[in-house]
Design an enzyme around this catalytic site. Structure first.
Site, PDB file in Angstrom:
ATOM      1  N   GLY A   1       0.918  -1.274  -0.053  1.00 58.54           N
ATOM      2  CA  GLY A   1      -0.014   0.058  -0.077  1.00 58.54           C
ATOM      3  C   GLY A   1       0.852   1.295  -0.007  1.00 58.54           C
ATOM      4  O   GLY A   1       2.173   1.116   0.454  1.00 58.54           O
TER       5      GLY A   1
ATOM      6  N   ASN B   1       4.689  -0.289  10.334  1.00 59.44           N
ATOM      7  CA  ASN B   1       3.488  -1.250  10.538  1.00 59.44           C
ATOM      8  C   ASN B   1       3.837  -1.652  11.980  1.00 59.44           C
ATOM      9  O   ASN B   1       2.828  -1.902  12.821  1.00 59.44           O
ATOM     10  CB  ASN B   1       3.929  -2.431   9.731  1.00 59.44           C
TER      11      ASN B   1
ATOM     12  N   ASN C   1       1.842  -9.077   8.237  1.00 59.72           N
ATOM     13  CA  ASN C   1       0.530  -8.228   7.985  1.00 59.72           C
ATOM     14  C   ASN C   1       0.352  -8.250   6.490  1.00 59.72           C
ATOM     15  O   ASN C   1       0.902  -7.836   5.727  1.00 59.72           O
ATOM     16  CB  ASN C   1       0.773  -6.881   8.536  1.00 59.72           C
TER      17      ASN C   1
ATOM     18  N   ARG D   1       2.758   8.968   4.471  1.00 58.00           N
ATOM     19  CA  ARG D   1       2.390   8.193   3.694  1.00 58.00           C
ATOM     20  C   ARG D   1       2.493   8.980   2.358  1.00 58.00           C
ATOM     21  O   ARG D   1       2.859   8.329   1.276  1.00 58.00           O
ATOM     22  CB  ARG D   1       0.959   7.437   3.660  1.00 58.00           C
TER      23      ARG D   1
ATOM     24  N   HIS E   1      -8.193  -3.390   9.052  1.00 57.41           N
ATOM     25  CA  HIS E   1      -6.932  -4.187   8.521  1.00 57.41           C
ATOM     26  C   HIS E   1      -5.815  -4.085   9.534  1.00 57.41           C
ATOM     27  O   HIS E   1      -4.982  -5.170   9.370  1.00 57.41           O
ATOM     28  CB  HIS E   1      -6.627  -3.507   7.277  1.00 57.41           C
ATOM     29  N   TRP E   2      -5.646  -3.134  10.555  1.00 59.19           N
ATOM     30  CA  TRP E   2      -4.360  -3.086  11.083  1.00 59.19           C
ATOM     31  C   TRP E   2      -4.690  -3.158  12.322  1.00 59.19           C
ATOM     32  O   TRP E   2      -4.787  -2.694  13.348  1.00 59.19           O
ATOM     33  CB  TRP E   2      -3.991  -1.515  11.016  1.00 59.19           C
TER      34      TRP E   2
END
Length: 289
Positions: A38, A46, A103, A181, A265-266
């Site tokens: 991503g 992460n 992950n 990001r 998702h995390w």
């Protein structure tokens, strides 16, 4: 323990394919941590939040995959380059067996290692990502579609939309996170690598290659995993929907599944304390003899 900063934990391993960068913290049995994919992702982003706790019990090794702007670039599809990089990394550090946390994409790669190199993985922890859609049509969920849209046309607005699809609680998407990001995701080399992975043409080519191949897909090989396995999943995951867990839950020989409510998702970020408790107990529990 001294403070675990980006700079104090950063290491480099020279390989015949280029430099693999990683973060190292703690002593004890080796614990390899593999990040997802991503825009703007890194292993540090992460996992840095869980390092202080896990470094009390393990030698934590957070590998940065090729093609994501930290380790060397990847000329191949990043998911093709990643398993080879993991094996070079383990061999370069002289590690014969490790526990692995992965992950999303990192979970897929960890699963491939556990299938292809069965004695190299003692225990396996995945965070979403593995398995196969049973009830949700297409490849992945909403988050995958938003990721493709960003990769095709990278705008700040599309990045924010994708980030919100990753979590249950939108308050986690801070301006600082967005700026971090955005800076990495729009780096030309990193963006080119992302397009090899999530551009529409790349996805279509990958689907065609899978359809034409005589090799079984990863989900059909899960029964070969020897490692004790813990799948962790956010109940509200919009990237890899929870129905993906059904097939691996029934086919991995020694597996358990833990689902976290109010979580996307995390899981290691959004349900940090609960996730840490479950995973740490799983990893340090003695095998019965």
């Amino acid at each position: 323990m001294t403070e675990l900063t980006y700079e104090s934990t950063l290491r480099e391993l020279q390989t015949d394919h280029g430099v693999l960068r990683y973060h190292e913290a703690g002593d004890g049995p080796p614990l390899l941590m593999l990040h997802g994919s991503g825009p703007g992702v890194t292993g540090w982003r992460n996992y840095h939040g869980i390092l202080p706790l896990f470094a009390r019990e393990f030698r934590c090794l957070v590998l940065e995959f090729p093609g994501f702007g930290v380790s060397h670039p990847a000329d191949q599809h990043p998911m093709v380059a990643a398993p080879e990089a993991v094996m070079r990394f383990l061999d370069g550090l002289g590690l014969q067996q490790v526990d692995v946390i992965g992950n999303s994409m990192g979970g897929i790669i960890a699963t491939q290692i556990a299938i292809g190199h069965r004695d190299r993985v003692r225990r396996l922890v995945t965070i979403g990502g593995i398995g196969r859609n049973l009830f949700y049509p297409g490849f992945g969920g909403e988050g995958i579609n938003l990721l493709v849209e960003f990769t095709e046309n990278p705008t700040r607005e599309k990045l924010v939309q994708w980030l919100h699809s990753m979590v249950y609680d939108p308050a986690l998407i801070t301006e600082e996170l967005i700026e971090e990001r955005w800076a990495q995701a729009t780096d030309p080399d990193t963006l080119a690598s992302a397009r090899r992975m999530y551009g529409r043409g790349a996805l279509e080519a990958r689907a065609a290659a899978v359809a034409a191949s005589d090799n079984p897909p990863d989900w059909a090989m899960l029964h070969k995993i020897k490692a004790r396995t813990l799948m962790t999943w956010g109940r509200d995951d919009r990237v890899s929907p929870l129905d993906m867990a059904i097939l691996p839950m029934r086919t991995i020989p020694d597996v358990e599944l833990h689902v976290f409510p109010n979580c996307g998702h995390w899981a290691m970020i959004e349900q940090k304390a609960a996730w840490e408790s479950v995973v740490l107990a799983f990893l340090i529990h003695k095998d019965e003899t």
